[in-house]
Design an enzyme around this catalytic site. Structure first.
Site, PDB file in Angstrom:
ATOM      1  N   CYS A 112       1.033  -0.726   0.102  1.00  0.00           N
ATOM      2  CA  CYS A 112       0.037   0.068   0.401  1.00  0.00           C
ATOM      3  C   CYS A 112       0.920   1.417   0.456  1.00  0.00           C
ATOM      4  CB  CYS A 112      -1.006   0.125   1.388  1.00  0.00           C
ATOM      5  SG  CYS A 112      -2.340  -1.740   1.115  1.00  0.00           S
ATOM      6  N   HIS A 242      -2.799   7.421   2.257  1.00  0.00           N
ATOM      7  CA  HIS A 242      -3.448   5.951   1.513  1.00  0.00           C
ATOM      8  C   HIS A 242      -5.253   5.552   2.544  1.00  0.00           C
ATOM      9  CE1 HIS A 242      -3.902   2.193   1.108  1.00  0.00           C
ATOM     10  NE2 HIS A 242      -3.653   1.517   2.344  1.00  0.00           N
ATOM     11  N   ASN A 272     -10.294   0.090   0.411  1.00  0.00           N
ATOM     12  CA  ASN A 272      -8.838   0.452  -0.321  1.00  0.00           C
ATOM     13  C   ASN A 272      -8.340  -0.144  -1.177  1.00  0.00           C
ATOM     14  OD1 ASN A 272      -6.162  -0.075   0.412  1.00  0.00           O
ATOM     15  ND2 ASN A 272      -5.562  -0.938   2.706  1.00  0.00           N
TER      16      ASN A 272
HETATM   17  O1  UT7 Z   1      -3.649  -1.363   3.398  1.00  0.00           O
HETATM   18  C1  UT7 Z   1      -3.242  -2.308   4.556  1.00  0.00           C
HETATM   19  C2  UT7 Z   1      -3.517  -2.514   5.829  1.00  0.00           C
HETATM   20  N1  UT7 Z   1      -5.346  -2.814   6.259  1.00  0.00           N
HETATM   21  C3  UT7 Z   1      -5.459  -1.161   7.121  1.00  0.00           C
HETATM   22  O2  UT7 Z   1      -4.241  -1.064   7.771  1.00  0.00           O
HETATM   23  C4  UT7 Z   1      -5.962  -2.064   7.767  1.00  0.00           C
HETATM   24  C5  UT7 Z   1      -5.835  -1.604   9.644  1.00  0.00           C
HETATM   25  N2  UT7 Z   1      -7.180  -2.556  10.277  1.00  0.00           N
HETATM   26  C6  UT7 Z   1      -8.555  -2.204  10.288  1.00  0.00           C
HETATM   27  O3  UT7 Z   1      -8.947  -1.222   9.585  1.00  0.00           O
HETATM   28  C7  UT7 Z   1      -9.088  -2.719  11.522  1.00  0.00           C
HETATM   29  O4  UT7 Z   1      -8.593  -3.336  12.211  1.00  0.00           O
HETATM   30  C8  UT7 Z   1     -10.879  -3.536  10.534  1.00  0.00           C
HETATM   31  C9  UT7 Z   1     -11.270  -2.393   9.550  1.00  0.00           C
HETATM   32  C10 UT7 Z   1      -9.547  -5.248  10.060  1.00  0.00           C
HETATM   33  C11 UT7 Z   1     -11.547  -4.246  11.575  1.00  0.00           C
HETATM   34  O5  UT7 Z   1     -11.753  -3.525  13.089  1.00  0.00           O
HETATM   35  P1  UT7 Z   1     -11.887  -3.941  14.492  1.00  0.00           P
HETATM   36  O6  UT7 Z   1     -12.210  -2.343  15.160  1.00  0.00           O
HETATM   37  O7  UT7 Z   1     -10.443  -3.532  14.542  1.00  0.00           O
HETATM   38  O8  UT7 Z   1     -12.808  -5.047  14.759  1.00  0.00           O
HETATM   39  P2  UT7 Z   1     -12.125  -6.817  15.187  1.00  0.00           P
HETATM   40  O9  UT7 Z   1     -10.680  -7.383  14.072  1.00  0.00           O
HETATM   41  O10 UT7 Z   1     -11.521  -6.425  16.693  1.00  0.00           O
HETATM   42  O11 UT7 Z   1     -12.730  -7.457  15.532  1.00  0.00           O
HETATM   43  C12 UT7 Z   1     -14.209  -6.750  16.347  1.00  0.00           C
HETATM   44  C13 UT7 Z   1     -15.298  -7.792  15.891  1.00  0.00           C
HETATM   45  C14 UT7 Z   1     -14.779  -8.903  16.184  1.00  0.00           C
HETATM   46  O12 UT7 Z   1     -15.924  -9.537  16.404  1.00  0.00           O
HETATM   47  P3  UT7 Z   1     -15.807 -10.376  17.965  1.00  0.00           P
HETATM   48  O13 UT7 Z   1     -14.517 -11.454  18.897  1.00  0.00           O
HETATM   49  O14 UT7 Z   1     -15.786  -9.186  18.594  1.00  0.00           O
HETATM   50  O15 UT7 Z   1     -16.523 -10.820  18.352  1.00  0.00           O
HETATM   51  C15 UT7 Z   1     -15.003  -9.395  14.239  1.00  0.00           C
HETATM   52  O16 UT7 Z   1     -15.094 -10.914  14.333  1.00  0.00           O
HETATM   53  O17 UT7 Z   1     -15.730  -7.223  14.825  1.00  0.00           O
HETATM   54  C16 UT7 Z   1     -16.275  -8.656  13.978  1.00  0.00           C
HETATM   55  N3  UT7 Z   1     -15.954  -8.751  12.654  1.00  0.00           N
HETATM   56  C17 UT7 Z   1     -16.839  -7.779  11.954  1.00  0.00           C
HETATM   57  N4  UT7 Z   1     -18.466  -8.700  12.590  1.00  0.00           N
HETATM   58  C18 UT7 Z   1     -18.890  -8.274  11.052  1.00  0.00           C
HETATM   59  C19 UT7 Z   1     -15.070  -8.916  11.820  1.00  0.00           C
HETATM   60  N5  UT7 Z   1     -15.149  -8.312   9.972  1.00  0.00           N
HETATM   61  C20 UT7 Z   1     -16.004  -8.390  10.442  1.00  0.00           C
HETATM   62  C21 UT7 Z   1     -17.264  -7.732   9.730  1.00  0.00           C
HETATM   63  N6  UT7 Z   1     -18.503  -7.459  10.131  1.00  0.00           N
HETATM   64  N7  UT7 Z   1     -16.983  -7.810   8.510  1.00  0.00           N
END
Ligand code: UT7
Length: 315
Positions: A112, A242, A272
């Site tokens: 990225c 980005h 993204n």
């Molecule tokens: O370009 C460079 C690379 N990418 C990035 O910069 C991305 C960096 N990271 C992020 O943007 C965020 O960490 C994410 C958007 C990927 C995830 O957001 P988060 O607030 O960190 O969520 P999380 O991974 O802590 O997940 C929270 C909850 C989990 O459920 P439990 O364990 O709390 O029950 C996940 O299983 O959300 C759940 N979850 C979803 N729920 C609905 C994860 N993905 C989804 C989804 N829809 N698509």
């Protein structure tokens, strides 16, 4: 001599996939995706399209619009991590298709952050190799490496291409640029699989850890770059970052004490798009009519590796 951005063009595939459409096949919802990322939709390429064909469409539009003599283009630098062929590079495919001879042509892969690495090379070409023009492209076909059964990553990415033309300018242009990489992070964001086997290559990510790294690195890199050039963050007219996650940008904006109104966000429509996200955001700013010659721009990115970069320029 400076490298100045004189033109930009983009290509986005026709098909738009909404969050609602994704939630038909994944355990997710429009509300969750918008709240956690700011993404509403993404463009996804057709079966007969590739990163290379998207790059070509963006460059054809740019050269047609500018009516540039191809012989004046001294370098073609393409940032991508999703080329569908190992060789020739997409840059050389562009040289062939656009009739550009004798150019320094190569692809760079810094995930990225790739667009800023390409911009850094283009800057060197103009400053130290007397290129008149340098063609810089950021392109990625992220849908081709997406695991469509993994809701934690499938909702995040989109496809697209953005091209800019750098021109040598005696007065103004790119003021400073810094790119680098970390000695950790390989396991936190990577594509599994192997181009030499028939297994699919798919992306996996520890989102939380990447988020933490991104916030920290976007801030410190931009801060250090501006400080080393004696530039006050308040003098930046537009931040063009980005586009991974709206919340990442909000955190960094707060730390930086810059008005959120000056931060360009296009993840709602594009998601993204990896190496394409900065040129797509720049073009959308240009299209809005708010960007004028002389404005100061700050670009910043981070990505798999980990890699990172920041650049400041006068438009
Ligand atoms: O370009 C460079 C690379 N990418 C990035 O910069 C991305 C960096 N990271 C992020 O943007 C965020 O960490 C994410 C958007 C990927 C995830 O957001 P988060 O607030 O960190 O969520 P999380 O991974 O802590 O997940 C929270 C909850 C989990 O459920 P439990 O364990 O709390 O029950 C996940 O299983 O959300 C759940 N979850 C979803 N729920 C609905 C994860 N993905 C989804 C989804 N829809 N698509």
């Amino acid at each position: 001599m400076f490298a100045r951005i004189v033109a930009s063009q983009i290509y986005l595939p026709q098909r738009i996939v909404s969050n609602h459409e994704l939630s038909e096949s994944l355990d997710t919802s429009h509300e969750w995706i918008v709240k956690r990322t700011g993404i509403h939709a993404r463009h996804i390429l057709a079966d007969d399209e590739t990163a290379s064909s998207m790059a070509l469409s963006a460059c054809q539009r740019l050269l047609a619009e500018q009516n540039i003599d191809p012989s004046l283009i001294g370098s073609i630098i393409v940032a991508t991590s999703t080329s569908h062929t190992a060789m020739p590079s997409i840059a050389c495919q562009l040289a062939n298709s656009l009739g550009i001879n004798d150019a320094f042509s190569l692809d760079v892969n810094a995930a990225c952050s790739g667009f800023l690495y390409a911009l850094s090379l283009g800057n060197d070409r103009i400053r130290h190799h007397n290129d008149h023009y340098s063609l810089i492209v950021g392109v990625d076909a992220m849908s081709r490496i997406t695991d469509w059964s993994d809701r934690s990553t499938a909702v995040l990415f989109g496809d697209g291409a953005g091209a800019i033309l750098l021109k040598s300018d005696p007065d103004t242009g790119l003021i400073g640029i810094r790119c680098g990489s970390e000695s950790h992070g390989e396991e936190l964001l990577r594509v599994h699989g192997n181009l030499h086997s028939s297994q699919p290559c798919t992306l996996s990510m520890d989102g939380k850890e990447v988020f933490r790294f991104a916030v920290d690195r976007l801030y410190t890199t931009s801060q250090n770059l501006l400080a080393s050039h004696g530039i006050d963050p308040q003098s930046i007219d537009w931040v063009v970052p980005h586009q991974a996650n709206s919340r990442i940008l909000d955190y960094v904006t707060k730390q930086f004490d810059i008005s959120p109104l000056r931060v360009v966000k296009t993840m709602a429509q594009h998601a993204n798009t990896s190496a394409a996200s900065i040129p797509l955001a720049l073009h959308s700013l240009r299209d809005s009519g708010k960007l004028v010659r002389g404005h100061r721009l700050l670009f910043k990115a981070f990505g798999a590796g980990f890699t990172w970069g920041a650049a400041v320029c006068e438009y």
